[in-house]
Scaffold this active site. Structure first.
Site, PDB file in Angstrom:
ATOM      1  CG  ASN A 150      -3.424  11.573  -6.383  1.00 40.60           C
ATOM      2  OD1 ASN A 150      -2.628  11.709  -7.325  1.00 40.60           O
ATOM      3  ND2 ASN A 150      -3.947  10.656  -5.930  1.00 40.60           N
ATOM      4  CG  ASP A 206      -2.046   1.137   1.213  1.00 39.38           C
ATOM      5  OD1 ASP A 206      -2.824   1.285   0.285  1.00 39.38           O
ATOM      6  OD2 ASP A 206      -1.479   2.211   2.068  1.00 39.38           O
ATOM      7  CG  ASP A 243      -2.768   8.496 -13.214  1.00 39.71           C
ATOM      8  OD1 ASP A 243      -3.385   8.183 -12.142  1.00 39.71           O
ATOM      9  OD2 ASP A 243      -3.438   9.073 -13.854  1.00 39.71           O
ATOM     10  CG  ASP A 297      -2.867   4.051  -2.607  1.00 38.74           C
ATOM     11  OD1 ASP A 297      -3.674   2.976  -2.391  1.00 38.74           O
ATOM     12  OD2 ASP A 297      -2.867   5.001  -1.837  1.00 38.74           O
TER      13      ASP A 297
END
Length: 248
Positions: free
Chosen positions: A134, A126, A143, A169
């Site tokens: 972001n 994770d 991305d 993610d």
């Protein structure tokens, strides 16, 4: 009672003997040794040539063409089906398999462990701080971070191992034929590689932090169970990381 003429009988016998013992002439010998004439019947699709009228021949040619077309169409359909199956197994963003393909491969490896007694390890990853990336740099940068992790993992595993994006993610890695100790060490190495390989965003290098957990599955585990155990280990690792950061 009829008495045979001995002279006539002797003459007749002599004639027979002469006919039986007389050598054949050259022409007679050639005729006797010549092979018998054999008439061959040519068939097309089981139809004798004598019955193969122009209309029948045309129908056969048409039928063969239609069969050939159907065969080509079937081959094209099978290729397209394989392409669609491959697309269905790939992540929509990254060049790695998706969760569907990962679970299927995990099931295959569990069956392998059951048959041969060879354990394997699943790793659950994770990424931390993805929301920060972001929010700060935009989703395109996020991305890029996912792609960076996918490539780093893929470039550092064996051909028998599997990397997949499980969603968001989160990533999964199957370490084939790796017992608990071997799987743990390999997972540590992969996690360290991701952390130590910088990601460049807008000309600035950033470290990608992650938490991970591993589980060495047994032959009686279900795929989702094995993945859930690795997920639990990942959350324990994430809590430990947060605790260390809080102390610092």
């Amino acid at each position: 009672m009829k008495i045979a003429n001995p002279i006539e009988g002797a003459a007749t016998a002599g004639i027979r003997r002469t006919a039986e013992s007389r050598p054949l002439s050259r022409g007679e010998a050639r005729a006797a040794s010549a092979p018998r004439s054999i008439t061959d019947t040519v068939e097309t699709l089981g139809i004798p040539s004598g019955e193969l009228t122009p209309s029948v021949h045309k129908a056969i040619v048409t039928l063969i063409g239609e069969v050939d077309t159907l065969r080509r169409d079937l081959d094209a359909a099978n290729r397209r089906l394989r392409e669609l199956e491959d697309l269905a197994d790939m992540d929509t963003l990254l060049p790695v398999p998706n969760r569907r393909a990962f679970v299927r491969e995990l099931n295959r490896m569990i069956s392998f462990a059951e048959r041969y007694g060879a354990p394997s390890t699943v790793m659950f990853i994770d990424l931390n701080d993805m929301k920060v990336i972001n929010d700060t740099y935009g989703h395109e940068a996020g991305d890029k971070a996912l792609l960076h992790v996918a490539r780093t993992l893929s470039d550092n595993i064996r051909g028998t191992d599997t990397v997949a994006r499980l969603g968001g993610d989160e990533f999964g890695v199957i370490l084939a034929q790796a017992d608990e100790e071997t799987g743990r060490r390999k997972a540590e190495d992969l996690a360290a590689l991701v952390r130590q390989t910088p990601l460049t965003i807008n000309g600035t290098q950033h470290a990608v932090n992650l938490a991970y957990g591993t589980y060495t599955f047994r032959s009686d585990d279900a795929p989702e169970t094995a993945l859930a155990r690795a997920d639990e280990a990942m959350y324990a690792n994430k809590k430990a990381i947060k605790g260390e950061n809080a102390v610092r």
